[in-house]
Write a protein that holds these residues in place. Sequence first.
Motif, short mmCIF file in Angstrom:
data_model
loop_
_atom_site.label_atom_id
_atom_site.label_comp_id
_atom_site.label_asym_id
_atom_site.label_seq_id
_atom_site.Cartn_x
_atom_site.Cartn_y
_atom_site.Cartn_z
N TYR A 84 1.50 5.70 5.49
CA TYR A 84 0.36 4.90 5.91
C TYR A 84 -0.76 5.85 6.28
CZ TYR A 84 3.58 0.97 6.10
OH TYR A 84 4.50 0.00 5.77
N GLU A 85 -1.74 5.97 5.40
CA GLU A 85 -2.85 6.90 5.66
C GLU A 85 -3.81 6.34 6.70
OE1 GLU A 85 -4.37 7.54 1.71
OE2 GLU A 85 -3.04 9.28 1.42
N ASP A 86 -3.84 5.03 6.82
CA ASP A 86 -4.67 4.39 7.82
C ASP A 86 -3.98 3.07 8.19
OD1 ASP A 86 -6.54 3.19 9.44
OD2 ASP A 86 -8.24 3.60 8.12
N ILE A 87 -3.42 3.01 9.37
CA ILE A 87 -2.64 1.83 9.75
C ILE A 87 -3.50 0.58 9.91
CG2 ILE A 87 -0.92 3.28 10.90
CD1 ILE A 87 -2.09 2.26 13.58
N ARG A 88 -4.84 0.77 9.93
CA ARG A 88 -5.71 -0.38 10.05
C ARG A 88 -5.89 -1.12 8.74
NH1 ARG A 88 -10.03 3.41 12.97
NH2 ARG A 88 -9.19 4.70 11.27
N LEU A 109 3.42 9.55 8.09
CA LEU A 109 4.20 9.92 6.91
C LEU A 109 5.63 10.17 7.37
CD1 LEU A 109 4.76 10.92 3.99
CD2 LEU A 109 3.92 13.18 4.73
N GLY A 110 6.59 9.46 6.78
CA GLY A 110 7.99 9.63 7.14
C GLY A 110 8.82 9.99 5.93
N ILE A 111 9.51 11.13 6.00
CA ILE A 111 10.38 11.59 4.90
C ILE A 111 11.83 11.37 5.33
CG2 ILE A 111 11.02 13.52 3.41
CD1 ILE A 111 8.11 12.88 3.12
N PRO A 112 12.63 10.64 4.55
CA PRO A 112 14.02 10.40 4.95
C PRO A 112 14.88 11.66 4.80
CG PRO A 112 13.63 9.51 2.76
CD PRO A 112 12.29 9.98 3.28
N ILE A 113 15.77 11.88 5.75
CA ILE A 113 16.75 12.97 5.68
C ILE A 113 18.13 12.33 5.59
CG2 ILE A 113 17.68 15.04 6.76
CD1 ILE A 113 15.10 15.26 8.36
N SER A 114 18.80 12.55 4.47
CA SER A 114 20.14 11.99 4.26
C SER A 114 21.12 13.11 3.97
CB SER A 114 20.14 11.01 3.08
OG SER A 114 19.28 9.92 3.33
N LEU A 115 22.38 12.86 4.26
CA LEU A 115 23.43 13.78 3.88
C LEU A 115 23.78 13.56 2.42
CD1 LEU A 115 25.71 13.58 7.05
CD2 LEU A 115 23.74 15.06 6.61
N VAL A 116 24.60 14.42 1.85
CA VAL A 116 24.93 14.35 0.43
C VAL A 116 25.57 13.02 0.06
CG1 VAL A 116 26.36 15.36 -1.40
CG2 VAL A 116 25.11 16.85 0.18
N ASP A 117 26.37 12.45 1.00
CA ASP A 117 27.04 11.18 0.72
C ASP A 117 26.13 9.97 0.92
OD1 ASP A 117 26.81 11.11 3.45
OD2 ASP A 117 28.95 10.97 3.87
N ALA A 126 5.11 13.05 10.02
CA ALA A 126 3.79 13.60 10.35
C ALA A 126 2.91 12.45 10.82
CB ALA A 126 3.18 14.28 9.13
N VAL A 127 2.26 12.66 11.97
CA VAL A 127 1.37 11.63 12.50
C VAL A 127 0.07 12.28 12.98
CG1 VAL A 127 3.16 9.97 13.16
CG2 VAL A 127 2.50 11.78 14.77
N HIS A 128 -0.95 11.44 13.06
CA HIS A 128 -2.26 11.92 13.55
C HIS A 128 -2.94 10.77 14.27
CE1 HIS A 128 -6.22 13.86 13.62
NE2 HIS A 128 -5.57 15.00 13.33
N LYS A 133 -5.11 11.87 4.93
CA LYS A 133 -4.90 11.82 3.48
C LYS A 133 -3.66 12.65 3.16
CE LYS A 133 -5.94 10.87 -0.81
NZ LYS A 133 -5.84 9.48 -1.33
N PHE A 134 -2.64 12.00 2.57
CA PHE A 134 -1.42 12.69 2.19
C PHE A 134 -1.34 12.75 0.67
CE2 PHE A 134 -0.28 10.44 6.23
CZ PHE A 134 -0.13 11.57 7.03
#
Length: 313
Positions: A84-88, A109-117, A126-128, A133-134
């Motif tokens: 979400y570059e601009d939540i508005r 900006l949210g990047i998922p972290i998963s295990l191999v399974d 990342a937030v501001h 702009k991402f």
Amino acid sequence: MAIALQELQMYKNFDELARDVLDLAKEILPDQLIYLTSFSDAQQIILKLSNYDTKILLTEGMMIDLSETVCDRIDFENKQPLVYEDIREQTCPSELRNTLESVNAKSYLGIPISLVDGERFGTLCAVHHEQSKFDQKSIALLQRIVRMFSYYLVLERFANRDSLTELYNRHYLSQIFEDHSESGGVVFFLDLDGFKKINDLHGHDTGDLVLKEVASKLEKFADEYNDAFAVRLGGDEFIVYFSHIFSEEEMSKRAEHLLDCLSTWNADYQLSTSIGIASYSEGSNNDLNTVLKNADVALYQAKTAGKNTYKFF
């Protein structure tokens, strides 16, 4: 089975690697507040922040109900980031907008972290306090960093977990004991009565399924106590470890409850459990091997007393 915060703290060089991940992410998005999180079954934990931004109301160690987080909306199954570059903007649902505004974030900006399974670990975010702009190149680089971090998590998990049952192993038990031995504790040493016959009559594949079911029951039992966790030593030998000392009456109550938890089985299985109980006092010079030997002696007494029971050392 989520990675517990206590387990993460045992991982070799976890803090150093987490800091490296944030530093690399900060090189890619220098204007953003970057943070690393992990999930429990019900909560999100803010593990590390790249820096303290007084305009963003997040702190290390903060715990948030998972259902109230933005990160819980990330597409983990397809490993897709949430942006979400601009939540508005109208593309951001109102409930997520309210959540982000509560910490004074205007972009996310949210990047998922998963295990191999595929199991969810947490997120790199990342937030501001202003819109951002991402670009796709930055997002792709962050995903590569996350992928390398997930490989590290898997390697550490192999070092601390039993590969068949996913319970903790002796290595993890030794580390926890070393850190908590001065506070006293209790060990339940379990052995399955009749397990060899299951392997002989039904085969080792069936035996493995029984061990997994035992592990599941032990984990549910341990979850009822905030000072307990379950360990597979090997074969059909298990440990339930309590990191505090308590009365013999309470030990008996917990042992009887555990026997009850392990009493229901397929009619084809003649299976029960014997338990040896050993405690060690606060402030004494305790040694794990000695405590386990004491519990093993009590376990032998339970076996010779007719099985499906418990004895104290």
